[in-house]
Write a protein that holds these residues in place. Structure first.
Motif, PDB file in Angstrom:
ATOM      1  N   TRP A  35       0.860  -1.175   0.000  1.00  0.00           N
ATOM      2  CA  TRP A  35       0.000   0.000   0.000  1.00  0.00           C
ATOM      3  C   TRP A  35       0.903   1.233   0.000  1.00  0.00           C
ATOM      4  CZ3 TRP A  35      -5.181   0.073  -0.600  1.00  0.00           C
ATOM      5  CH2 TRP A  35      -5.886  -1.116  -0.364  1.00  0.00           C
ATOM      6  N   PHE A  36       0.573   2.148  -0.878  1.00  0.00           N
ATOM      7  CA  PHE A  36       1.194   3.467  -0.921  1.00  0.00           C
ATOM      8  C   PHE A  36       0.074   4.497  -0.780  1.00  0.00           C
ATOM      9  CE2 PHE A  36       5.587   2.739  -2.434  1.00  0.00           C
ATOM     10  CZ  PHE A  36       5.514   1.391  -2.732  1.00  0.00           C
ATOM     11  N   ARG A  37       0.444   5.714  -0.460  1.00  0.00           N
ATOM     12  CA  ARG A  37      -0.551   6.770  -0.401  1.00  0.00           C
ATOM     13  C   ARG A  37       0.022   8.056  -0.974  1.00  0.00           C
ATOM     14  NH1 ARG A  37      -0.784   8.034   6.134  1.00  0.00           N
ATOM     15  NH2 ARG A  37       1.028   9.439   6.203  1.00  0.00           N
ATOM     16  N   GLN A  38      -0.892   8.920  -1.405  1.00  0.00           N
ATOM     17  CA  GLN A  38      -0.476  10.189  -1.983  1.00  0.00           C
ATOM     18  C   GLN A  38      -1.432  11.283  -1.558  1.00  0.00           C
ATOM     19  OE1 GLN A  38       0.037  10.081  -6.253  1.00  0.00           O
ATOM     20  NE2 GLN A  38       1.437  11.817  -6.192  1.00  0.00           N
ATOM     21  N   ALA A  39      -0.905  12.281  -0.892  1.00  0.00           N
ATOM     22  CA  ALA A  39      -1.684  13.454  -0.501  1.00  0.00           C
ATOM     23  C   ALA A  39      -1.568  14.501  -1.596  1.00  0.00           C
ATOM     24  CB  ALA A  39      -1.163  13.996   0.822  1.00  0.00           C
ATOM     25  N   VAL A  61       5.164   6.109   8.646  1.00  0.00           N
ATOM     26  CA  VAL A  61       3.809   6.665   8.797  1.00  0.00           C
ATOM     27  C   VAL A  61       2.832   5.644   9.349  1.00  0.00           C
ATOM     28  CG1 VAL A  61       4.180   8.323   6.948  1.00  0.00           C
ATOM     29  CG2 VAL A  61       3.150   6.101   6.421  1.00  0.00           C
ATOM     30  N   ALA A  62       3.201   4.370   9.265  1.00  0.00           N
ATOM     31  CA  ALA A  62       2.258   3.315   9.616  1.00  0.00           C
ATOM     32  C   ALA A  62       2.605   2.564  10.910  1.00  0.00           C
ATOM     33  CB  ALA A  62       2.191   2.298   8.481  1.00  0.00           C
ATOM     34  N   LYS A  63       3.841   2.638  11.317  1.00  0.00           N
ATOM     35  CA  LYS A  63       4.305   1.816  12.432  1.00  0.00           C
ATOM     36  C   LYS A  63       3.491   2.067  13.702  1.00  0.00           C
ATOM     37  CE  LYS A  63       9.014   1.281  10.717  1.00  0.00           C
ATOM     38  NZ  LYS A  63      10.437   1.625  10.881  1.00  0.00           N
ATOM     39  N   VAL A  77      -5.900  -8.167  -0.264  1.00  0.00           N
ATOM     40  CA  VAL A  77      -4.968  -7.614   0.721  1.00  0.00           C
ATOM     41  C   VAL A  77      -5.679  -6.470   1.430  1.00  0.00           C
ATOM     42  CG1 VAL A  77      -3.892  -6.085  -0.991  1.00  0.00           C
ATOM     43  CG2 VAL A  77      -2.660  -6.676   1.114  1.00  0.00           C
ATOM     44  N   TYR A  78      -5.443  -6.371   2.721  1.00  0.00           N
ATOM     45  CA  TYR A  78      -6.120  -5.386   3.547  1.00  0.00           C
ATOM     46  C   TYR A  78      -5.105  -4.443   4.190  1.00  0.00           C
ATOM     47  CZ  TYR A  78      -9.732  -9.027   3.414  1.00  0.00           C
ATOM     48  OH  TYR A  78     -10.641  -9.959   3.018  1.00  0.00           O
ATOM     49  N   LEU A  79      -5.581  -3.266   4.494  1.00  0.00           N
ATOM     50  CA  LEU A  79      -4.812  -2.346   5.333  1.00  0.00           C
ATOM     51  C   LEU A  79      -5.753  -1.864   6.430  1.00  0.00           C
ATOM     52  CD1 LEU A  79      -2.068  -0.876   5.716  1.00  0.00           C
ATOM     53  CD2 LEU A  79      -3.114   1.078   4.522  1.00  0.00           C
ATOM     54  N   HIS A  80      -5.469  -2.313   7.644  1.00  0.00           N
ATOM     55  CA  HIS A  80      -6.239  -1.887   8.800  1.00  0.00           C
ATOM     56  C   HIS A  80      -5.550  -0.660   9.395  1.00  0.00           C
ATOM     57  CE1 HIS A  80      -8.386  -5.834   9.048  1.00  0.00           C
ATOM     58  NE2 HIS A  80      -7.281  -6.251   8.479  1.00  0.00           N
ATOM     59  N   MET A  81      -6.294   0.420   9.523  1.00  0.00           N
ATOM     60  CA  MET A  81      -5.718   1.679   9.993  1.00  0.00           C
ATOM     61  C   MET A  81      -6.423   2.120  11.273  1.00  0.00           C
ATOM     62  SD  MET A  81      -5.290   3.669   6.350  1.00  0.00           S
ATOM     63  CE  MET A  81      -7.019   3.510   5.875  1.00  0.00           C
ATOM     64  N   ASN A  82      -5.648   2.334  12.311  1.00  0.00           N
ATOM     65  CA  ASN A  82      -6.160   2.764  13.601  1.00  0.00           C
ATOM     66  C   ASN A  82      -5.556   4.109  13.986  1.00  0.00           C
ATOM     67  OD1 ASN A  82      -7.650   0.300  14.120  1.00  0.00           O
ATOM     68  ND2 ASN A  82      -5.679  -0.665  14.547  1.00  0.00           N
ATOM     69  N   ARG A  83      -6.208   4.774  14.929  1.00  0.00           N
ATOM     70  CA  ARG A  83      -5.728   6.072  15.445  1.00  0.00           C
ATOM     71  C   ARG A  83      -5.385   7.004  14.297  1.00  0.00           C
ATOM     72  NH1 ARG A  83      -2.677   2.564  18.359  1.00  0.00           N
ATOM     73  NH2 ARG A  83      -0.683   3.542  17.834  1.00  0.00           N
TER      74      ARG A  83
END
Length: 122
Positions: A35-39, A61-63, A77-83
Motif C-alpha cells: 500500500w502506498f498513499r499520496q496526498a 507513517v504506519a508503524k 490484501v487489507y490495510l487496517h488503519m487505527n488512530r
C-alpha cells in the motif's frame, strides 16, 4: 491481465479506524503486495508491504497504527488503519509485484490499482 481494485475508503474522524481492501485478479504468480498513499501536492509514499511468504514491512507513517494482511483464498490484501490522523488523508493505492529485495519503493511494483480516497477530518 492483472487488475487491482481498491475499496473501503471514506471519511473518518481523527482517532478513528478504517479498513481498506484490494482485490486482485489475473495474475499467475504469488505476488508481493503493498500500500502506498499520496496526498495532494505530495509524492506517493510507502505505507506497508506484505510479501508472498507473509513477511511484513511498514513505513514510518504506519508503524504502531496500521496492519497489513492478505487472504490469498480471496485474492485480497487489507490495510487496517487505527488512530487515524488528519495527515493520513490521501489516496491509498494498492500495488502488486513479482518479488523484490526492496519492497518499499514504487519501482518494485508492476501493477497498481486506481486508488481509494481516505479523508480524516472532524
Amino acid at each position: 491481465q492483472v487488475q487491482l481494485v481498491e475499496s473501503g475508503g471514506g471519511l473518518v474522524q481523527p482517532g478513528g479506524s478504517l479498513r481498506v481492501s484490494c482485490v486482485g485478479s489475473g495474475y499467475t504468480f504469488r505476488p508481493d503486495f503493498a500500500w502506498f498513499r499520496q496526498a495532494p501536492g505530495q509524492e506517493r509514499e510507502f505505507v506497508a508491504a506484505i510479501t508472498s511468504s507473509g513477511g511484513t514491512w511498514y513505513g514510518d507513517v504506519a508503524k504502531g497504527r496500521f496492519t497489513i494482511a492478505r487472504d490469498d483464498a480471496k485474492n485480497t490484501v487489507y490495510l487496517h488503519m487505527n488512530r487515524l490522523k488528519p495527515e493520513d488523508t490521501g489516496v491509498y493505492y494498492c500495488a502488486a509485484g513479482r518479488g523484490s529485495n526492496i519492497v518499499t519503493t514504487i519501482g518494485s511494483y508492476d501493477y497498481w490499482g486506481q486508488g481509494t480516497q481516505v479523508t480524516v477530518s472532524s
